[in-house]
Design a protein around this motif. Structure first.
Motif, mmCIF file in Angstrom:
data_model
loop_
_atom_site.group_PDB
_atom_site.id
_atom_site.type_symbol
_atom_site.label_atom_id
_atom_site.label_comp_id
_atom_site.label_asym_id
_atom_site.label_seq_id
_atom_site.Cartn_x
_atom_site.Cartn_y
_atom_site.Cartn_z
ATOM 1 N N ARG A 68 41.369 31.171 58.789
ATOM 2 C CA ARG A 68 40.873 30.607 57.526
ATOM 3 C C ARG A 68 41.573 29.267 57.293
ATOM 4 N NH1 ARG A 68 41.855 34.535 52.899
ATOM 5 N NH2 ARG A 68 40.302 33.244 51.875
ATOM 6 N N ARG A 69 40.882 28.382 56.622
ATOM 7 C CA ARG A 69 41.434 27.055 56.364
ATOM 8 C C ARG A 69 42.777 27.123 55.642
ATOM 9 N NH1 ARG A 69 37.521 22.651 53.754
ATOM 10 N NH2 ARG A 69 36.163 24.454 53.796
ATOM 11 N N ALA A 70 42.941 28.077 54.740
ATOM 12 C CA ALA A 70 44.202 28.214 53.994
ATOM 13 C C ALA A 70 45.385 28.521 54.914
ATOM 14 C CB ALA A 70 44.063 29.312 52.939
ATOM 15 N N ALA A 71 45.108 29.001 56.124
ATOM 16 C CA ALA A 71 46.170 29.345 57.073
ATOM 17 C C ALA A 71 46.467 28.217 58.056
ATOM 18 C CB ALA A 71 45.784 30.614 57.838
ATOM 19 N N TRP A 72 45.685 27.157 58.021
ATOM 20 C CA TRP A 72 45.883 26.056 58.964
ATOM 21 C C TRP A 72 47.184 25.323 58.670
ATOM 22 C CZ3 TRP A 72 40.538 23.123 59.133
ATOM 23 C CH2 TRP A 72 39.566 23.984 59.659
ATOM 24 N N GLY A 132 51.625 27.084 61.351
ATOM 25 C CA GLY A 132 52.269 27.564 62.566
ATOM 26 C C GLY A 132 51.853 28.961 62.984
ATOM 27 N N TYR A 133 50.880 29.545 62.300
ATOM 28 C CA TYR A 133 50.453 30.905 62.625
ATOM 29 C C TYR A 133 49.858 31.006 64.031
ATOM 30 C CZ TYR A 133 50.852 32.405 57.692
ATOM 31 O OH TYR A 133 51.300 32.723 56.436
ATOM 32 N N ALA A 134 49.044 30.028 64.426
ATOM 33 C CA ALA A 134 48.399 30.100 65.737
ATOM 34 C C ALA A 134 49.449 30.136 66.847
ATOM 35 C CB ALA A 134 47.436 28.936 65.931
ATOM 36 N N THR A 135 50.454 29.286 66.757
ATOM 37 C CA THR A 135 51.504 29.261 67.772
ATOM 38 C C THR A 135 52.341 30.535 67.710
ATOM 39 O OG1 THR A 135 51.581 26.854 67.664
ATOM 40 C CG2 THR A 135 53.502 27.967 68.621
ATOM 41 N N GLU A 136 52.739 30.944 66.512
ATOM 42 C CA GLU A 136 53.591 32.127 66.337
ATOM 43 C C GLU A 136 52.960 33.381 66.937
ATOM 44 O OE1 GLU A 136 54.647 34.892 62.517
ATOM 45 O OE2 GLU A 136 54.971 32.740 62.260
ATOM 46 N N VAL A 137 51.731 33.644 66.569
ATOM 47 C CA VAL A 137 51.086 34.871 67.035
ATOM 48 C C VAL A 137 50.694 34.757 68.506
ATOM 49 C CG1 VAL A 137 49.116 36.424 66.717
ATOM 50 C CG2 VAL A 137 50.363 35.549 64.737
ATOM 51 N N SER A 138 50.264 33.580 68.930
ATOM 52 C CA SER A 138 49.907 33.408 70.339
ATOM 53 C C SER A 138 51.118 33.631 71.240
ATOM 54 C CB SER A 138 49.308 32.021 70.565
ATOM 55 O OG SER A 138 48.071 31.895 69.887
ATOM 56 N N GLN A 139 52.299 33.172 70.813
ATOM 57 C CA GLN A 139 53.520 33.437 71.588
ATOM 58 C C GLN A 139 53.767 34.945 71.690
ATOM 59 O OE1 GLN A 139 56.259 31.045 69.256
ATOM 60 N NE2 GLN A 139 56.250 29.415 70.788
ATOM 61 N N ALA A 196 42.351 41.676 63.694
ATOM 62 C CA ALA A 196 42.455 41.052 62.365
ATOM 63 C C ALA A 196 43.911 40.716 62.078
ATOM 64 C CB ALA A 196 41.922 42.008 61.303
ATOM 65 N N ALA A 197 44.140 39.531 61.521
ATOM 66 C CA ALA A 197 45.491 39.071 61.210
ATOM 67 C C ALA A 197 45.695 39.012 59.700
ATOM 68 C CB ALA A 197 45.728 37.687 61.818
ATOM 69 N N TYR A 198 46.801 39.580 59.244
ATOM 70 C CA TYR A 198 47.147 39.630 57.827
ATOM 71 C C TYR A 198 48.568 39.125 57.627
ATOM 72 C CZ TYR A 198 43.143 42.759 57.426
ATOM 73 O OH TYR A 198 41.879 43.286 57.471
ATOM 74 N N GLU A 199 48.793 38.417 56.521
ATOM 75 C CA GLU A 199 50.147 38.001 56.172
ATOM 76 C C GLU A 199 50.966 39.220 55.797
ATOM 77 O OE1 GLU A 199 49.439 35.183 53.022
ATOM 78 O OE2 GLU A 199 49.417 33.501 54.425
ATOM 79 N N LYS A 200 52.197 39.278 56.272
ATOM 80 C CA LYS A 200 53.091 40.370 55.891
ATOM 81 C C LYS A 200 53.421 40.283 54.405
ATOM 82 C CE LYS A 200 55.512 41.243 60.238
ATOM 83 N NZ LYS A 200 56.816 41.140 60.925
ATOM 84 N N GLY A 231 52.209 39.711 51.077
ATOM 85 C CA GLY A 231 51.013 39.650 50.239
ATOM 86 C C GLY A 231 49.773 40.267 50.849
ATOM 87 N N GLY A 232 49.726 40.391 52.182
ATOM 88 C CA GLY A 232 48.624 41.079 52.829
ATOM 89 C C GLY A 232 47.319 40.317 52.942
ATOM 90 N N ALA A 233 47.315 38.999 52.740
ATOM 91 C CA ALA A 233 46.073 38.232 52.812
ATOM 92 C C ALA A 233 45.538 38.198 54.241
ATOM 93 C CB ALA A 233 46.300 36.807 52.319
ATOM 94 N N PHE A 234 44.220 38.356 54.378
ATOM 95 C CA PHE A 234 43.545 38.204 55.656
ATOM 96 C C PHE A 234 43.554 36.726 56.014
ATOM 97 C CE2 PHE A 234 39.472 37.243 57.859
ATOM 98 C CZ PHE A 234 39.683 37.971 59.029
ATOM 99 N N VAL A 235 44.035 36.379 57.215
ATOM 100 C CA VAL A 235 44.095 34.971 57.604
ATOM 101 C C VAL A 235 43.146 34.634 58.746
ATOM 102 C CG1 VAL A 235 46.452 34.655 56.772
ATOM 103 C CG2 VAL A 235 46.069 35.253 59.163
ATOM 104 N N GLY A 236 42.564 35.638 59.393
ATOM 105 C CA GLY A 236 41.653 35.369 60.491
ATOM 106 C C GLY A 236 41.812 36.393 61.590
ATOM 107 N N TRP A 237 41.551 35.964 62.816
ATOM 108 C CA TRP A 237 41.686 36.876 63.953
ATOM 109 C C TRP A 237 42.306 36.184 65.149
ATOM 110 C CZ3 TRP A 237 39.220 35.064 68.189
ATOM 111 C CH2 TRP A 237 37.982 34.407 68.057
ATOM 112 N N PHE A 238 42.839 37.021 66.030
ATOM 113 C CA PHE A 238 43.384 36.592 67.315
ATOM 114 C C PHE A 238 42.817 37.519 68.372
ATOM 115 C CE2 PHE A 238 46.400 34.906 64.356
ATOM 116 C CZ PHE A 238 46.890 33.748 64.938
ATOM 117 N N CYS A 239 42.640 36.998 69.578
ATOM 118 C CA CYS A 239 42.205 37.873 70.656
ATOM 119 C C CYS A 239 43.050 37.656 71.889
ATOM 120 C CB CYS A 239 40.718 37.690 70.974
ATOM 121 S SG CYS A 239 40.300 36.204 71.911
#
Length: 189
Positions: free
Chosen positions: A103-107, A110-117, A70-74, A76-84
Motif C-alpha cells: 500500500r502507498r502508506a507503507a512506501w 524500508g518494509y520491502a527490504t526488511e521483509v525480503s531479507q 499477507a503482511a501486517y504491521e506488528k 497496530g496490525g494494519a494490512f500493508v500489502g503482500w510478499f511472495c
C-alpha cells in the motif's frame, strides 16, 4: 491465524478466502498498479474468482512452505500489502520468485527490504531454495533499489509482455535480478 514469517516490524500470514477485499483495495490504487497495469485496477471479480483461489492452491501445492502472504504491521496490525516467495507453477521448487506489492502508506519505510531479507534467509536456510529471482520494469527504480540492497544482481533485460505495452516505460522493457544461495551465504559471512 498462523504466522509464516516475522521480521522486525511486520508479520506475514497466509491469505484466507475472506481476505479478497484487502487485495481489491490494494489493487485499486492507481499508484500501486502503475508499473503493472498502467494504473488500472484489478477487477474485483478477478480477485475473488482467480487470484484468491490461485493463492490458496499455491499453499497446498508447496506444502505451505512457499506462496504469497499477507503482511501486517506488528504495531497496530494494519494490512500493508503482500510478499511472495514461490516457484513458477511449472518451474523447479528450488528456484523461487521474490515479489511484493505494498500500500502507498507503507512506501519508503524500508518494509520491502526488511521483509525480503527475511524471506531470503528463510528460503535459503530453511526451505532448500538455491536461487531467488525477481523481475520489474526497467524504469521501476524503487524496486530495483530493493533488489540491489538484497545483493541481487542484474541477470538479464527482458521484453515487456504484450499485456503491459501501455504501461509507462514499457518501451524500456524489464529486468530480472537473481541471487544464489552461495552468493547470499557470502553476504552473511
Amino acid at each position: 491465524m498462523t504466522t509464516y514469517l516475522a521480521s522486525e516490524r511486520l508479520t506475514l500470514r497466509p491469505f484466507a478466502a475472506a481476505d479478497a477485499d484487502l487485495l481489491i483495495e490494494l489493487d485499486s490504487d492507481p499508484a500501486v498498479m502503475r508499473y503493472l497495469t498502467g494504473g488500472a485496477p484489478t477487477p474485483p471479480e478477478d480477485v475473488r474468482d482467480r487470484a484468491i483461489p490461485s493463492i490458496l492452491a499455491g499453499y497446498e501445492r508447496w506444502n505451505h512452505d512457499l506462496g504469497l502472504f499477507a503482511a501486517y504491521e506488528k504495531d497496530g496490525g494494519a494490512f500493508v500489502g503482500w510478499f511472495c516467495l514461490r516457484p513458477l507453477r511449472s518451474g523447479p521448487r528450488e528456484e523461487a520468485e521474490l515479489g511484493y506489492r505494498l500500500r502507498r502508506a507503507a512506501w519508503g519505510r524500508g518494509y520491502a527490504t526488511e521483509v525480503s531479507q527475511a524471506l531470503l534467509a528463510k528460503g535459503f536456510a530453511e526451505l532448500g531454495i538455491r536461487m531467488v529471482w525477481a523481475e520489474t520494469m526497467t524504469v521501476n527504480r524503487p524496486s530495483r533499489n530493493v533488489m540491489e540492497k538484497l545483493g541481487m544482481t542484474l541477470a538479464e533485460h527482458i521484453p515487456t509482455p504484450d499485456h503491459m505495452m501501455a504501461v509507462e516505460g514499457s518501451e524500456h522493457g524489464g529486468v530480472r535480478y537473481e541471487i544464489t544461495k552461495e552468493q547470499w551465504e557470502r553476504r552473511q559471512a
